[in-house]
Design a protein around this motif. Structure first.
Motif, PDB file in Angstrom:
ATOM      1  N   LYS A  27     -15.351  29.133 -20.225  1.00 10.26           N
ATOM      2  CA  LYS A  27     -15.714  29.684 -21.914  1.00 10.26           C
ATOM      3  C   LYS A  27     -14.384  28.668 -22.180  1.00 10.26           C
ATOM      4  N   LYS A  28     -14.435  28.877 -23.170  1.00  7.90           N
ATOM      5  CA  LYS A  28     -13.008  28.406 -24.348  1.00  7.90           C
ATOM      6  C   LYS A  28     -13.258  27.958 -25.510  1.00  7.90           C
ATOM      7  N   ASP A  29     -12.661  28.681 -26.234  1.00  6.22           N
ATOM      8  CA  ASP A  29     -13.181  28.500 -28.109  1.00  6.22           C
ATOM      9  C   ASP A  29     -14.291  28.211 -27.762  1.00  6.22           C
ATOM     10  N   LYS A  30     -15.091  29.572 -27.816  1.00  6.31           N
ATOM     11  CA  LYS A  30     -16.505  29.664 -28.072  1.00  6.31           C
ATOM     12  C   LYS A  30     -17.431  28.680 -27.730  1.00  6.31           C
ATOM     13  N   ILE A  31     -16.952  28.083 -26.623  1.00  7.81           N
ATOM     14  CA  ILE A  31     -18.556  27.318 -26.957  1.00  7.81           C
ATOM     15  C   ILE A  31     -18.066  27.443 -24.432  1.00  7.81           C
ATOM     16  N   ALA A  32     -19.351  27.526 -24.067  1.00  7.93           N
ATOM     17  CA  ALA A  32     -18.842  27.943 -22.506  1.00  7.93           C
ATOM     18  C   ALA A  32     -19.457  26.367 -22.473  1.00  7.93           C
ATOM     19  N   GLN A  33     -19.461  25.599 -20.850  1.00 10.57           N
ATOM     20  CA  GLN A  33     -20.197  24.636 -20.085  1.00 10.57           C
ATOM     21  C   GLN A  33     -20.306  25.277 -18.517  1.00 10.57           C
ATOM     22  N   ILE A  34     -21.799  25.549 -18.701  1.00 14.25           N
ATOM     23  CA  ILE A  34     -22.397  24.979 -17.273  1.00 14.25           C
ATOM     24  C   ILE A  34     -22.175  24.032 -16.405  1.00 14.25           C
ATOM     25  N   THR A  35     -21.437  24.332 -14.940  1.00 15.75           N
ATOM     26  CA  THR A  35     -21.655  23.539 -14.243  1.00 15.75           C
ATOM     27  C   THR A  35     -22.117  23.807 -13.188  1.00 15.75           C
ATOM     28  N   ILE A  36     -23.332  22.734 -12.817  1.00 13.31           N
ATOM     29  CA  ILE A  36     -23.689  22.463 -11.655  1.00 13.31           C
ATOM     30  C   ILE A  36     -23.523  22.176 -10.610  1.00 13.31           C
ATOM     31  N   ASN A  37     -22.905  22.660  -9.424  1.00 16.56           N
ATOM     32  CA  ASN A  37     -21.924  22.246  -8.297  1.00 16.56           C
ATOM     33  C   ASN A  37     -21.499  22.534  -7.039  1.00 16.56           C
ATOM     34  N   GLU A  65     -20.421  35.736 -28.957  1.00 19.07           N
ATOM     35  CA  GLU A  65     -19.107  35.143 -29.447  1.00 19.07           C
ATOM     36  C   GLU A  65     -19.455  33.412 -29.674  1.00 19.07           C
ATOM     37  N   LEU A  66     -20.709  32.873 -28.508  1.00 15.86           N
ATOM     38  CA  LEU A  66     -20.729  31.803 -28.153  1.00 15.86           C
ATOM     39  C   LEU A  66     -21.885  30.827 -29.398  1.00 15.86           C
ATOM     40  N   ARG A  67     -20.785  29.420 -29.130  1.00 16.41           N
ATOM     41  CA  ARG A  67     -21.949  28.823 -30.206  1.00 16.41           C
ATOM     42  C   ARG A  67     -21.862  27.400 -29.869  1.00 16.41           C
ATOM     43  N   CYS A  68     -21.994  27.339 -28.177  1.00 14.75           N
ATOM     44  CA  CYS A  68     -22.632  25.789 -28.436  1.00 14.75           C
ATOM     45  C   CYS A  68     -22.192  25.792 -26.826  1.00 14.75           C
ATOM     46  N   ALA A 209     -18.927  15.101 -25.343  1.00 15.89           N
ATOM     47  CA  ALA A 209     -19.285  16.189 -25.330  1.00 15.89           C
ATOM     48  C   ALA A 209     -18.999  17.584 -25.647  1.00 15.89           C
ATOM     49  N   TRP A 210     -17.659  18.049 -25.254  1.00 18.73           N
ATOM     50  CA  TRP A 210     -16.546  19.221 -25.875  1.00 18.73           C
ATOM     51  C   TRP A 210     -16.098  18.097 -27.261  1.00 18.73           C
ATOM     52  N   GLU A 211     -16.337  17.318 -27.722  1.00 23.43           N
ATOM     53  CA  GLU A 211     -15.863  16.570 -29.023  1.00 23.43           C
ATOM     54  C   GLU A 211     -16.693  16.870 -29.738  1.00 23.43           C
ATOM     55  N   LEU A 212     -18.374  16.863 -29.460  1.00 23.88           N
ATOM     56  CA  LEU A 212     -19.299  17.843 -29.900  1.00 23.88           C
ATOM     57  C   LEU A 212     -19.708  18.669 -30.497  1.00 23.88           C
ATOM     58  N   ALA A 213     -18.902  19.202 -29.304  1.00 24.83           N
ATOM     59  CA  ALA A 213     -19.628  21.641 -29.268  1.00 24.83           C
ATOM     60  C   ALA A 213     -18.520  21.511 -29.913  1.00 24.83           C
ATOM     61  N   SER A 218     -17.637  24.504 -35.109  1.00 22.32           N
ATOM     62  CA  SER A 218     -16.875  25.007 -35.852  1.00 22.32           C
ATOM     63  C   SER A 218     -17.463  25.339 -37.580  1.00 22.32           C
ATOM     64  N   CYS A 219     -19.061  25.018 -37.309  1.00 25.04           N
ATOM     65  CA  CYS A 219     -19.812  25.085 -38.610  1.00 25.04           C
ATOM     66  C   CYS A 219     -19.996  26.374 -38.278  1.00 25.04           C
TER      67      CYS A 219
END
Length: 244
Positions: A27-37, A65-68, A209-213, A218-219
Motif C-alpha cells: 500500500k502506498k499513496d492510497k493505492i494497493a498492489q496485489i501481487t501473485i507471487n 482509504e484506498l482509491r485504486c 499501471a502506477w501512473e494510471l492509479a 488524485s480524483c
C-alpha cells in the motif's frame, strides 16, 4: 515507503512448501498492489494462492482509504489460470465445471471491489488468468506476452467470466473467433482490438499501471466510485453471470 506484506500459508495443502508468501499486498499513496507471487508455478491458481488471494481482496475491500487497486504477478507470467495439479480440482464430490468454479471463486471477488482495479499484465495471462485480467477495469499489457482463452484446446467450457466479459470488450464476432479457436494473441494485438488499454514493454507495465492509479487516486473518490457503479449498470452488469 510503508509496505504491508501479508503471509498466508495453507498448511493442509501439500502441493507446495515454499518460504515465500503466495500473495503480496503493498500500500502506498492510497493505492494497493496485489501481487501473485508464485513465479515457479507461473502464478497459477492453486490451493495455496486461492485462500491468500481471497483474504487479500477482503482486506482491500475493507480499507476505505484506498482509491485504486493494481493486480500483477511476479516473474514472466501474470497468471496462468487454474493449476490442474491442484487438489481442489480432484474433489470428486463436485462436477468438473463445479471444481473449476471452486478454484475461480476467490479471484472473481475482484468484481466486488468498488474502487477502480488495474491489471498490470506483466507477462502471459492464459485461461483463468486471462479472465482475471478481463474483470479488472483497466488493463496494461506487456506487448510481447501472450494472452487468451485456451479452453477449447483443453476440452473445457470457458470459465473465470471470460465468455461474459470478452464479447463486451471486443464484440461478439471477434470473441467467437478467439474462443472457438483458443488462439493466443500478443499484447500489441490485445490493445488494438480493445482488450488492453495500453501495450508497453515489460519493464514499463507496472510503471504505467502506477501512473494510471495515481491519476485516478488524485480524483474525488466518491465520484469515482459512483462512476464505476454507473458504468457497469449501463452495460447491464450481471455479477451472477460471472459464475456461469
Amino acid at each position: 515507503m510503508n509496505i504491508l506484506t501479508l503471509f498466508y500459508n495453507t498448511v493442509n495443502d501439500k502441493e507446495t512448501n515454499m518460504a515465500e508468501p503466495p500473495v503480496l499486498l503493498e500500500k502506498k499513496d492510497k493505492i494497493a498492489q496485489i501481487t501473485i507471487n508464485r513465479p515457479q508455478n507461473r502464478n497459477s491458481m492453486d490451493g495455496e494462492v486461492m485462500p491468500a488471494f481471497l483474504e487479500t481482496v477482503n482486506r482491500v475491500k475493507e480499507d476505505r482509504e484506498l482509491r485504486c487497486v493494481i493486480i500483477t504477478g511476479t516473474g514472466k507470467s501474470f497468471c496462468a489460470g487454474a493449476d490442474f495439479k491442484s487438489s481442489r480440482l480432484e474433489n470428486r464430490d463436485l462436477l468438473p465445471h463445479e471444481r473449476l468454479l471452486d478454484v475461480y471463486e476467490p479471484f472473481l471477488r475482484i468484481s466486488d471491489v468498488k474502487i477502480p482495479t488495474i491489471a498490470a499484465m506483466n507477462g502471459h495471462a492464459i485461461g483463468g488468468g486471462f479472465g482475471l485480467a478481463l474483470i479488472c477495469d483497466i488493463r496494461v499489457a506487456n506487448k510481447d506476452s501472450k494472452y487468451g482463452a485456451n479452453f477449447a484446446r483443453l476440452g473445457l467450457h470457458s470459465g473465470m467470466a471470460v465468455s461474459y466479459m470478452l464479447p463486451r470488450l471486443v464484440g461478439l464476432p471477434r470473441a467467437n473467433e478467439l474462443m472457438f479457436t483458443g488462439r493466443l494473441i500478443n499484447g500489441e494485438t490485445a490493445a488494438q482490438i480493445g482488450i488492453a488499454n495500453y501495450a508497453v514493454v515489460e519493464d514499463e507495465v507496472l510503471k504505467k499501471a502506477w501512473e494510471l492509479a495515481r491519476e485516478i487516486a488524485s480524483c474525488a473518490p466518491a465520484a469515482v466510485r459512483m462512476m464505476k457503479r454507473s458504468l457497469y449498470r449501463g452495460m447491464n452488469w450481471d455479477r451472477g453471470a460471472l459464475r456461469r
